[in-house]
Design a protein around this motif. Structure first.
Motif, mmCIF file in Angstrom:
data_model
loop_
_atom_site.group_PDB
_atom_site.id
_atom_site.type_symbol
_atom_site.label_atom_id
_atom_site.label_comp_id
_atom_site.label_asym_id
_atom_site.label_seq_id
_atom_site.Cartn_x
_atom_site.Cartn_y
_atom_site.Cartn_z
ATOM 1 N N LEU A 72 3.686 23.896 10.245
ATOM 2 C CA LEU A 72 3.369 22.580 9.676
ATOM 3 C C LEU A 72 3.904 21.497 10.601
ATOM 4 N N CYS A 127 5.251 16.537 7.944
ATOM 5 C CA CYS A 127 4.910 17.056 6.613
ATOM 6 C C CYS A 127 6.217 17.243 5.842
ATOM 7 N N LEU A 128 6.475 16.348 4.923
ATOM 8 C CA LEU A 128 7.774 16.313 4.233
ATOM 9 C C LEU A 128 7.735 17.139 2.948
ATOM 10 N N PRO A 129 8.890 17.606 2.492
ATOM 11 C CA PRO A 129 8.907 18.351 1.222
ATOM 12 C C PRO A 129 8.363 17.499 0.078
ATOM 13 N N ALA A 130 7.632 18.150 -0.831
ATOM 14 C CA ALA A 130 6.906 17.422 -1.890
ATOM 15 C C ALA A 130 7.721 17.390 -3.170
ATOM 16 N N TYR A 131 8.862 16.749 -3.139
ATOM 17 C CA TYR A 131 9.697 16.762 -4.343
ATOM 18 C C TYR A 131 9.107 15.884 -5.436
ATOM 19 N N GLU A 132 8.491 14.805 -5.065
ATOM 20 C CA GLU A 132 7.922 13.884 -6.056
ATOM 21 C C GLU A 132 6.410 13.853 -5.901
ATOM 22 N N TYR A 133 5.737 13.510 -6.988
ATOM 23 C CA TYR A 133 4.287 13.359 -6.898
ATOM 24 C C TYR A 133 3.886 12.135 -7.698
ATOM 25 N N PRO A 177 0.552 10.326 -7.945
ATOM 26 C CA PRO A 177 -0.847 10.227 -7.504
ATOM 27 C C PRO A 177 -1.373 8.790 -7.583
ATOM 28 N N SER A 225 10.048 21.119 -10.781
ATOM 29 C CA SER A 225 9.103 20.359 -9.957
ATOM 30 C C SER A 225 7.652 20.789 -10.190
ATOM 31 N N ILE A 276 12.420 25.082 1.077
ATOM 32 C CA ILE A 276 12.025 23.779 1.630
ATOM 33 C C ILE A 276 10.668 23.895 2.323
ATOM 34 N N GLN A 277 10.462 25.001 3.009
ATOM 35 C CA GLN A 277 9.141 25.207 3.644
ATOM 36 C C GLN A 277 8.043 25.251 2.581
ATOM 37 N N GLN A 326 8.034 23.652 -0.250
ATOM 38 C CA GLN A 326 7.781 22.273 -0.704
ATOM 39 C C GLN A 326 7.022 21.469 0.362
ATOM 40 N N ARG A 327 7.216 21.789 1.613
ATOM 41 C CA ARG A 327 6.434 21.129 2.672
ATOM 42 C C ARG A 327 4.979 21.611 2.613
ATOM 43 N N ARG A 356 3.538 22.563 0.058
ATOM 44 C CA ARG A 356 2.969 21.937 -1.135
ATOM 45 C C ARG A 356 2.405 20.549 -0.806
ATOM 46 N N ALA A 357 3.140 19.786 -0.022
ATOM 47 C CA ALA A 357 2.660 18.455 0.379
ATOM 48 C C ALA A 357 1.362 18.575 1.172
ATOM 49 N N ARG A 384 -1.556 19.595 -1.196
ATOM 50 C CA ARG A 384 -1.998 18.439 -1.987
ATOM 51 C C ARG A 384 -2.956 17.571 -1.178
ATOM 52 N N PRO A 391 -6.439 13.745 -9.199
ATOM 53 C CA PRO A 391 -5.329 13.274 -10.028
ATOM 54 C C PRO A 391 -5.718 12.071 -10.887
#
Lengths: 61, 454
Positions: A49, A53-59, A61, B206, B330-331, B333-334, B336-337, B340, B422
């Motif tokens: 990646l 590409c940052l970790p998706a802790y929050e969403y 939309p 999450s 952490i990977q 969650q990345r 996941r971004a 999306r 969404p």
């Protein structure tokens, strides 16, 4: 050393480093689940990646 | 069992009292639920008091809300004032009772609905079966030899059995969509973050989402409107919608009847194209890893002090999750971004995606496996094959039962996922209602069948 023994050694070392104990009765089940998760970990970590590409802790939309 | 709208209309117009409705509902649980085991607690005192209040307000001419007197049930992880929230476990039994209802329960009550039961689930929502070592197994009302699915199995089965017109569940990896599909009812996993989680016992924070189960798509829209405050019941024209049929990952190991049902559904749509999402296996893997790590971290303290109080299947998965190193989490969650963004891009070209909810019908209780790639694998761990990747993205998903095939004996239910961009719940609910009116979606209630045969 067999793969299962290696996983067990690694698990016990991780548990110790976190101050956790794995009850003997749980070891076979924990080992089986760790091996299952390892397959998923390999899939995830096998994907490249971009650094942005940052970790998706929050969403939001 | 009538619809939510019928219930509320009959009560508002005085055709039947709320107290009578609640009494009938409680009696139905006592007479029929032994066969299904959907409820864990009946809330007689609270429900009858609330019903008397609704009747008194109607008598005074006061407003009573769109769901006046509609009985509903909640998965055992929603806070209910005065009750201990068990989350399907005995581990929390010594916790103090909840001081107030979960926010979504408050919203339904504010709309006039009346909670009558708490409902069975997999322990701590970790499973797709509702086989609970502490509270028993919920059985599929369409065939009690089969799984109801999970983890919100009690919520889905109570609606399928005709015991309740409305229930609440939660969905982390598919826990609304899988049991809805296997039980032949409607379920909604709303957009991530659209409904509040205050007062809901977490699983994997999450990924957790809460949503309703109902018998009809119109009821689902009605319930979501009450829960979200957003207009979801005005049916839009859906004739111009662009529909994407998910292929690749989403066409493996499918029951031929499911393929036929999806074909019938899409034949009624004017603009259909195939859509292939990349790296779906990795998206599912990310969902697995995030769930295990977040669930494991949540329970790590209690797993040290009372591990043997847990259901062994849940406990061993949670311990394994707690011991995952940070890098893959952490990977995940990345990833996941990234995934999306893939979905956001996909919804530039289509309005609704269609995918199966499960590979086939409900597995048998005495053989809780499904076939994947020619191998028999655990249903409890793998029924989320098609739901887990979509959880990762956080889009709204309606779990819709396919209508029985015309001219054939009615078998067990099969379900599809209708996925939208969404915040587009109203669009996907309008599509669902149009297709139900066309006879392509919707499945008969098991309870209604049983009563008609009796």
């Amino acid at each position: 050393m067999r793969e299962q023994d290696k996983t067990l050694t690694r698990l016990e070392a991780t548990a110790e480093s976190l101050g956790l104990a794995i009850p003997d009765d749980c070891l076979p089940g924990v080992l089986a689940n760790t091996q299952l998760l390892q397959g998923y970990v390999d899939l995830i970590c096998g994907m490249s990646l971009p650094d942005t590409c940052l970790p998706a802790y929050e969403y939001q939309p | 069992m009538s619809t939510i709208t019928d219930h509320a209309h009959r009560i508002r117009t005085g055709a039947v009292s709320a107290v009578h409705t609640v009494q009938q509902t409680l009696e139905a649980f006592r007479q029929r639920d032994a066969a299904y085991h959907t409820a864990t607690r009946l809330l007689d005192e609270r429900a009858l008091k609330a019903a008397a209040d609704v009747d008194a307000r109607i008598a005074r001419g006061d407003p009573v809300g769109p769901l006046a007197g509609v009985p509903f049930g909640v998965k055992d992880l929603f806070d209910m004032a005065g009750l201990v929230t068990t989350a399907g476990s005995v581990v929390l039994k010594d916790q103090p009772p909840a001081r107030q209802d979960a926010e979504v329960v408050r919203r339904l009550c504010a709309a006039g609905a009346i909670p009558v039961a708490t409902l069975n689930m997999d322990e701590f929502a970790y499973g797709f079966a509702t086989e609970n070592a502490h509270y028993g197994t919920t059985k599929n009302p369409h065939d009690t030899a089969c799984l109801a699915g999970g983890s919100s199995g009690g919520s889905a089965a109570a609606v399928a059995a005709g015991l309740l017109p409305l229930t609440l569940g939660s969905d982390t990896n598919g826990s609304i969509r899988v049991p809805a599909s296997l039980c032949g009812v409607w379920g909604l996993r709303p957009t991530q973050g659209a409904l509040p989680l205050e007062g809901v016992y977490p699983f994997a924070a999450s990924l957790d989402v809460v949503g309703p189960f109902t018998r009809t798509s119109a009821d689902l829209a009605c319930a979501f409107e009450a829960l979200s405050g957003e207009n979801s019941t005005t049916v839009q024209d859906v004739s111009g919608l662009k529909i994407g049929r998910l292929d690749g990952w989403f066409v493996q190991d499918l029951d031929p009847e499911l393929v036929a049902g999806v074909n019938r559904l899409l034949a009624a749509c004017a603009d259909v194209r195939s859509v292939t999402l990349p790296d779906v296996a990795r998206a599912r893997a990310a969902s697995f890893v995030i769930t295990a790590a977040e669930g494991g971290a949540l329970h790590s303290g209690r797993l040290q002090t009372q591990p043997m109080a847990y259901d062994p299947a849940t406990r061993d998965r949670l311990i394994a999750g707690a011991l995952l190193p940070s890098l893959p989490v952490i990977q995940a969650q990345r990833l996941r971004a990234w995934f999306r963004d893939v979905l956001h891009e996909t919804f530039r070209d289509v309005d609704i995606l269609v995918a199966p909810a499960t590979p086939g019908v409900a597995p048998r209780l005495d053989q809780p496996t499904i076939t994947l790639g020619g191998r028999q694998v655990s249903a409890r761990a793998n029924l989320g094959l098609f739901t887990q990747p979509l959880s990762l993205a956080g889009m709204p998903v309606v779990a819709a039962p396919l209508a029985p095939a015309p001219g054939k004996p009615v078998g067990l239910p099969l379900g599809v996922q209708l996925i939208a961009a969404p915040g587009r719940e109203a669009t996907v609910l309008a599509f669902a209602q149009t297709m139900e009116k066309a006879g392509l979606l919707g499945f008969p209630s098991a309870g209604a069948d049983a009563r008609q045969q009796a």
